[in-house]
Write a protein that holds these residues in place. Sequence first.
Motif, PDB file in Angstrom:
ATOM      1  N   LEU A 287       0.843  -1.193   0.000  1.00 22.90           N
ATOM      2  CA  LEU A 287       0.000   0.000   0.000  1.00 22.90           C
ATOM      3  C   LEU A 287       0.880   1.244   0.000  1.00 22.90           C
ATOM      4  N   ALA A 288       0.259   2.365  -0.359  1.00 20.55           N
ATOM      5  CA  ALA A 288       0.972   3.639  -0.296  1.00 20.55           C
ATOM      6  C   ALA A 288       0.003   4.683   0.232  1.00 20.55           C
ATOM      7  N   VAL A 289       0.524   5.575   1.038  1.00 16.68           N
ATOM      8  CA  VAL A 289      -0.313   6.611   1.626  1.00 16.68           C
ATOM      9  C   VAL A 289       0.137   7.965   1.107  1.00 16.68           C
TER      10      VAL A 289
ATOM     11  N   PHE B 245      -0.062  11.512   2.204  1.00 16.68           N
ATOM     12  CA  PHE B 245      -0.453  12.214   3.417  1.00 16.68           C
ATOM     13  C   PHE B 245      -0.988  13.597   3.104  1.00 16.68           C
TER      14      PHE B 245
ATOM     15  N   CYS C 125       3.745   8.110  -4.211  1.00 15.36           N
ATOM     16  CA  CYS C 125       2.764   7.067  -3.908  1.00 15.36           C
ATOM     17  C   CYS C 125       2.628   6.069  -5.050  1.00 15.36           C
TER      18      CYS C 125
END
Lengths: 527, 269
Positions: free
Chosen positions: B86-88, B90, B154
């Motif tokens: 996964l990638a966040v 922010f 991301c």
Amino acid sequence: MSTAESLPALRRLPALGAPFAAGLVLILLWEGLARLPGAEVLLAGPWDVALWLRENAGLMGRALAVTGAEAAAGFVLGNLAAVALALLAFALPRAERLIAALALLVFCLPLVATGPILRVLYGPGPGPQITLAALAVYYTTFVPLLVGLRAAPATWFDMVASYGRGHVAALIHVRLFAALPYLVAGLQIAAPAAFLGAMVGEFTGAERGMGVLTIRALRALDVEATWALATVAALVSIAVYAAIGRAGRRLLNAPPPVLLAPPSAARGPSPGRLLLRAGLAGAVALALWWGAMEAFDLNRFFAKRPGDVWAFLVTRPEAGAHRAELFGALGETLALAVPGYLAGLALGAALAVGLTLAPRAASLAMPVAVTLRAVPIVTTAPLIVLLMGRGPAGTIALVAVMIFFPVFVACLHGLARAPGQVLDVFDSYAAGPVQRLLHAQLPAMLPAFFASARMSLPAAMLAVTVVEWLATGRGVGALMALSASLSDYAMLWSAVVVVALATVAGHALLGAAEGRVLARYAGEQLR
Amino acid sequence: MPAEPGPPGIRCEGIAKRFEGPAGTLEAVAPLDLDFAGGRTTALVGPSGCGKSTLLRMIAGLEAPSAGTVRIGGETPAEVRTRAGLAVGFQDPSLLPWRTVQGNVALALKLARRRADPKAIERLLTLVGLEGFGTTRPGALSGGMRQRAAIARCLVTEPELLLLDEPFGAVDELTRRQLAHDLPRLWEARGTTTLFVTHSVTEAVLISDRVLVLSPRPARVVADIPVTLERPRAEGVELTPAFAELAEAVSAALARGAAEAGPKGLAAQ
Ligand SMILES: Nc1ncnc2c1ncn2[C@@H]1O[C@H](COP(=O)(O)OP(=O)(O)OP(=O)(O)O)[C@@H](O)[C@H]1O
Ligand SMILES: [Mg+2]
């Protein structure tokens, strides 16, 4: 990291222009003063200094090489120790307070007495000078570094965590880099301090080096040599300070922050807890002291154990006389150190505040003060004594000067750290400079002021004891000198312990005052 | 638990978050049951402070829920993170200031223990409109450019699950539309499951297959609106009646949520 942004005035200046101009003015002023009738018994002007240096170039070169090498070795060792300590304190958060307390205690050891003790422990050679140089630098690197290791916003760590990586990756990819500017700031302050430490080490009985020449010149009332030595020490320190700053700017793409220390703990723990902690730190310190003496099986005659100091000051029949002598001398010392220290604090803060109301002057004063902060003031102790005599005024003045520069620089930076947007809000209401100062800038300055006040406490003690040692013959500095020359090691060790404890106590007192003031006027600074 | 084949769906059962503060307990997210289908894009809209970021962080496993569980394709968030699945993105771009834009994007690959591919990075930077800025440091970028660099970071690890928290907050209107057009194509082609927090109703409808409207804190679901517009979205779809109707429905749900929260309204946040 935003020092560059917060100091537009500094950035606009051509990097060297202002200090250069100010330096020129200083030199002219100095030469002018030296040419006043009757000044030649006290003051050697730049021209005389230059002549002296030309005649004694070989002597000076050799002495500088010796002292420089000692300072460099101490600088490297002290900073390595600081990095190791900071990483250790970071890795063991439960032990952090203990490590920080011990580090502070060691930083508060009076170098003037530590020097002779180290000399008998090490035997001949540069060991004591190098150790003193290391002792003079490690704390001012350790503290900012510990701050720097935590100086990253939480989302950076979330970012690392979002890729499934843990503390080690966060340390390698985020913390070490975030701490770099703080490390550079520490190293910059450390450079002049190492030179100072090496010279103080030489004062206490070396065979070669600039400290030795200084003592000789002072004894012989050789005005030109004294001024020449102080000038060279100052120039070397400024040069190294500037070089590290330059290298730092290259490395960081921004000027290093002028962060001296974090605010002391917020609404502190209860007094009981504090006492408990202090007791624990004291116990560990005693155990380490005793353990080190025993481990190297050092001779009890000069390598005193905690028990010996206790006996000397408390249980032996003559203990009362010992106490009276030591505390009497300490009282004399404090009577000079405290006013000098307070005067330095007041002058530094007041001038910084005054200059904010005159921003043009501030942009000129800042680089000059930053440069002069690098001068190892204590090496100019003989000059102040020459200028102001051996009375209390000279000592108080020296302590005040020693404290003034770090406090002034820290306060200017603190004042400049008031966030630009906040100031814009004030401007949008056309608030006057005094209101800006009271409501936005002073609260931003207070933490920096207190941090520098705490960090410069040992410097004040160092300054006063050096002057007493070298010149006035009074107070605990002179007592240390006398005890060293009489090989009265019990008194010497006792003086070390008592002075260190007094300095730590002063530090704690300041920390308490800081907590109260910040809670009231700058609550957001406490976390 | 073994991962299921295909793009992972997300299943939240009774997740809630309470923050203990000096002023007492703050309930950020009330117990929620949520399901997000694999390979779909869901927009989360709701008033400021209602708990959207907190919800996203719990799904990423960056914040431990006070109660309830999160499963991503049957795995825990920690398991998915460990293989960089996964990638966040922010809310604050959180670029490291000492790394260049390229370096920041490459760092994601490094953290994911993958090989850096300069060409792929360059392509992504072009896609987010940052060509030529690869060697610039974040300090010299505008707020919107930083956000776009963060989006590139991301995307570079080609995650199965993309959690974006107001990724276009500081991006100008024109670029925003461009990104809202281009990026979904990219993650649709890869079958990425995407959760997307936004304050813009138009953007929510434009980008997603489904809009979840949340109430003021503590967040509850006020409305769950499927977006039936054709994919990929046609140029000018914003001007169609169907789009306007959807946007209207989302706005109405937002207003309803605020009204139900009662007169405490904004003060409650
Ligand atoms: N670490 C924390 N500690 C205490 N309270 C928190 C914390 N993080 C968030 N909160 C509180 O939880 C509530 C929800 O915060 P959250 O960041 O999830 O809101 P949001 O919906 O993302 O708002 P916005 O749209 O403004 O970004 C807020 O009231 C906030 O004050
Ligand atoms: Mg948010």
